[in-house]
Every structure is written in structure tokens, then in C-alpha cells.
Scaffold this active site. Structure first.
Site, mmCIF file in Angstrom:
data_model
loop_
_atom_site.group_PDB
_atom_site.id
_atom_site.type_symbol
_atom_site.label_atom_id
_atom_site.label_comp_id
_atom_site.label_asym_id
_atom_site.label_seq_id
_atom_site.Cartn_x
_atom_site.Cartn_y
_atom_site.Cartn_z
ATOM 1 N N SER A 1 61.774 -75.597 42.769
ATOM 2 C CA SER A 1 61.350 -75.194 41.399
ATOM 3 C C SER A 1 62.794 -76.156 40.684
ATOM 4 O O SER A 1 62.646 -75.885 39.293
ATOM 5 C CB SER A 1 61.402 -74.227 40.735
ATOM 6 N N LYS B 1 70.181 -76.921 35.893
ATOM 7 C CA LYS B 1 68.869 -76.918 35.520
ATOM 8 C C LYS B 1 69.060 -75.589 35.028
ATOM 9 O O LYS B 1 69.411 -74.519 34.636
ATOM 10 C CB LYS B 1 68.527 -76.018 37.174
ATOM 11 N N SER C 1 63.991 -74.875 46.876
ATOM 12 C CA SER C 1 63.543 -75.213 45.802
ATOM 13 C C SER C 1 64.998 -76.440 45.289
ATOM 14 O O SER C 1 65.049 -76.920 44.362
ATOM 15 C CB SER C 1 64.231 -74.182 44.498
#
Length: 459
Positions: free
Chosen positions: A156, A81, A180
């Protein structure tokens, strides 16, 4: 696009790891297969902000030259990420302010992935600084759901979830504050683990005793999640929370379930899907008690702590670059204005009381099931969640109630896809701190006996 059953990119991480260890497959072949899959699927899905093709192939060649496998992830491509630093690979944090930022050192989670033989294949998309229900920023996006490109992947860690779901990477790293890792896993039909805070240390964290946020893992099944988790886990004295050991006693799990913890806003569609999932859970795992501790003050507590810590971390950026930030990150930072010491400490006291109520509940059960999101995937074009079943929500965080409550108490969570409908949907399985192995054992059982497994989107 049709699914090819003989494709390297479709194999599980554990199967690939075995082939790589036996040298039936080279690291270069594994990386090339996944780079080809990325080329096939991108940019339509907008999962990767940066593809590190050259660096990944160079790393693969070095690993192939080793006399023996260097670790359990030897030669496996891993997506990371883009909130997490990677030495020599662009890291933007989803912000145009860092469009050209290349860190000189890696976060400890990434360093451990590489020490175990993993290969960073690229950086996955995230909303600016990780704040937002849609995986979109001023650099890229929105990231699209693999089942329907009009729908959100969830935020996210949406880029990581999509990368795994369609075979662009067998494993992906994510981070989880309010959900997330868990929400994107649910929306994309894959598995994830948000571990006990501190199991994957964060020695660079500014607030050393903060346990609201943690690294996490995403994969297509429980065994693959366990593989990546094992590589990143381990104590670090620079992180005062990294003290938990594995406390699983190997016993069968007593199961509980709650659709909403008595307070979370959950759509009727999610309630229906969850009820069907609990039926399957009960058939495979044994009796399920419908139960929840008192969570009446949980969401107010979460909002206060989240807002205060966001203001602390990003307030200077708002003051200096406010107009360059997205509306969502500005809203999140501004929500912390005016929260004083008394309000913050009262929220910490409420959080402590909530934790102890969960501990009391877990004297009667070992694993608690809950939905992994309050809603099903929605169109990217709709932006934030402002209504649920036609009713306005108090804040844009309310759809995360079922995940935010678990964030507060810091219990580990395995998310599994349950299928059973046209849109992906997943459940959280929550255990006591330090009992990740219990969750992994139960997850494997439910994959075999309840059919809680990833299904390829036939696109």
C-alpha cells in the site's frame, strides 16, 4: 521524457545532503527542483494525494536562514505516506471519509524527519486505510508503475515507491503490514527497509505490543535508506516495543536463500528471476545455503491475526460507514468476524513457535534472501490477485506469502532491486532483530558487486 543527467532530482539523497550541508545548494533550490519534477510527472502516475508546495517552500526558507544545518536531512524533500499524520497538511488515510482532514499534530516518525531537517513535500497515495493490492481509492488513483503505466505500483506504499523511483522525492516514508513497503519497492525497482518493529516507535498505536505493522523507508539505494532510517529511529517509552539496539558485530554474513519458505504461492516467473538473483548474490557475497524453517502454519496464522486486528481497528467504521468504504477494505474488516479469543491466542502461540524456529535457523546463517513478492507487477485494471500461474488462490492475500511470513516474526528486511528482466523485481534480505546495520553493509556491497541497483525508467 528523457533522463537529464544534470538534474537535481536525479541526485541521491546522500549526495544532496552533502551539498545542502556545504551550502552548495539551498533548501529552496532542492524543493523547487522536486516540485518541478512532480509537476512534470503528475497526475499521470497518481503518486501524490496532496502536494504541500507552499508549506515545503516556507520550511525551506526557514532552513536556509539557519546559521548551520539542523540535522542529517537538512533541506531534503521527503514524501510521506498518507496513512501518517502531518500537522497542517491534509491526511486522508486514503479514504473519502477523511477527504478534508488536516491533523493538528504529526506522527512521531514525521516529527523526527522534520527535527532532522527534512521537508515534507507531500502525501503519497495509498489504498483506503492501507488495505489493497492496487494503490487506488475513492479520492485518487490508481497509482501507476513507472515502467509501464498500465501496471500496478503495488500496495500500500505504492505512491511513495513511485515518487522515489521517478525522482519526485529522494526519500519516502512508508508503512508495512504484510509487505506494503517491500512489494512496491520490488515493483518499482527501488530499495526499501522494513526495520525491526520498534526501531521506529509508534507510541500512538492502540495495541501497544503489536509488532505486525511498522514504519519503513524507501529510496533508490541502501545508503539513502540508511539516512532516512537513522533520522526516524530511536526509543520512546510510550511504545513498549521500542527497546532494540543495534547488535551488528561487523562480521561477514553467512547467506541463505528460499524461494517460498516451503509454503508460499510463488509464480514461476518469480522463481526464475529469484534463481538468477541468488546466482549473483553468491558470486558477490559468498556461498548461499538453500534453507527455510518449517512455515507450514504461517499463512493461516497471519490471516487470523491480520483479520482479528483489522476487525478490532476498523469494525466501528464498517458499522457506521459501510456503504462508503471500498470493497477491499470491507472484505478485510469482514474477514475478522467470528474470530474468538481461543483462535486468536492459538495464532499468537503459533507465531511464537515460528519466531523460535527462525531464531534456530539463524544460528547457522546471518542473512536469508527471499523474493519480495510472489508475483511480478500486473495491470491495475485486474484489481486484486485471484490467480497465480492460472491457478486460483485461497485468498487475495496469498501473493504476499513471502512477505507476510517475515512480518509475523518481526525480523528486519532490506529490499533491493535486482534487474535482469523487462519488469522490476526485488529480493528481501532478512536479518536478526536489531541487525539493520548488517543489512546496510551487505546492501552496499551487493549494489557495488552484484549490480542490485535502481535503474531510471526511460520515459
Amino acid at each position: 521524457m528523457s533522463i537529464r543527467t544534470d538534474a537535481i532530482w536525479q541526485e541521491s539523497a546522500t549526495a544532496l545532503a552533502e551539498r545542502l550541508a556545504r551550502r552548495d545548494l539551498s533548501a529552496r533550490e532542492a524543493v523547487e527542483a522536486h516540485l518541478s519534477r512532480i509537476e512534470e510527472m503528475e497526475p499521470a502516475l497518481s503518486a501524490f494525494l496532496t502536494v504541500a508546495a507552499e508549506a515545503a517552500l516556507a520550511r525551506a526558507d526557514l532552513l536556509d536562514a539557519e546559521a548551520a544545518p539542523v540535522g542529517p536531512l537538512h533541506g531534503l524533500p521527503v514524501a510521506v505516506k498518507d496513512l501518517t499524520d502531518t500537522a497542517g497538511i491534509r491526511t486522508t488515510y486514503g479514504s473519502a471519509l477523511y477527504a478534508d482532514h488536516v491533523p493538528v499534530s504529526s506522527d512521531i516518525a514525521v516529527a523526527r524527519i522534520e527535527a532532522a531537517g527534512g521537508i515534507v513535500i507531500g502525501k503519497t497515495n495509498t489504498p483506503e486505510f492501507g488495505f489493497g493490492a492496487i494503490c487506488r481509492n475513492r479520492l485518487y488513483g490508481p497509482t501507476c508503475n513507472p515502467v509501464d503505466q498500465e501496471l500496478t505500483s503495488g500496495g500500500s506504499s505504492g505512491g511513495s515507491a513511485v515518487a522515489v523511483a521517478v525522482g519526485m522525492a529522494p526519500l519516502a516514508h512508508g508503512t508495512d503490514f504484510g509487505g506494503s513497503v517491500r512489494v512496491p519497492a520490488s515493483f518499482c525497482g527501488i530499495a526499501s527497509i522494513r526495520p525491526t518493529p520498534g526501531l521506529i516507535p509508534a507510541p500512538g498505536r492502540a495495541l501497544g505490543w503489536d509488532t505486525l505493522a511498522t514504519h519503513g523507508v524507501l529510496a533508490r539505494d541502501t545508503a539513502d535508506c540508511a539516512l532516512l532510517l537513522s533520522a526516524m529511529a530511536g526509543s520512546d517509552l510510550r511504545d513498549p516495543t521500542s527497546l532494540f539496539g543495534d547488535r551488528d558485530d561487523g562480521s561477514d554474513s553467512r547467506l541463505g536463500a528460499t524461494a517460498d519458505f516451503g509454503v508460499a504461492t510463488v509464480s514461476q516467473a518469480v522463481r526464475d528471476r529469484f534463481a538468477e538473483a541468488v546466482d549473483r548474490l553468491e558470486r558477490a557475497g559468498g556461498p548461499v545455503a538453500h534453507c527455510s524453517p518449517d512455515c507450514r502454519d504461517a499463512m493461516a496464522t497471519f490471516r487470523t491475526l491480520r483479520a482479528a486486528q483489522t476487525r478490532h481497528a476498523f469494525g466501528p467504521i464498517l458499522a457506521k460507514h459501510g456503504e462508503a468504504l471500498t470493497d477491499t477494505i470491507r472484505w478485510n474488516i469482514e474477514a475478522g468476524a467470528g474470530i474468538g479469543a481461543d483462535a486468536y491466542l492459538q495464532a499468537q502461540a503459533a507465531r511464537t513457535a515460528l519466531y523460535r524456529r527462525f531464531v534456530a535457523l539463524f544460528e547457522e546463517i546471518d542473512v536469508l534472501a527471499a523474493p519480495a513478492c510472489g508475483v511480478l507487477p500486473w495491470p491495475n485494471a485486474h484489481g486484486e490477485v485471484t490467480t497465480i500461474d492460472g491457478e486460483p488462490v485461497e485468498t487475495i492475500l496469498d501473493y504476499l506469502g513471502v512477505t507476510a511470513i517475515v512480518t509475523l516474526i518481526g525480523f528486519p528486511v532490506l529490499t533491493l532491486p535486482v534487474g535482469g528482466g523487462p519488469l522490476p523485481f526485488g529480493i528481501q534480505l532478512i536479518a536478526r532483530p536489531g541487525e539493520e546495520r548488517r543489512l546496510i553493509r551487505l546492501g552496499r556491497k551487493l549494489e557495488r558487486e552484484a549490480g542490485f541497483v535502481h535503474h531510471w525508467a526511460d520515459r
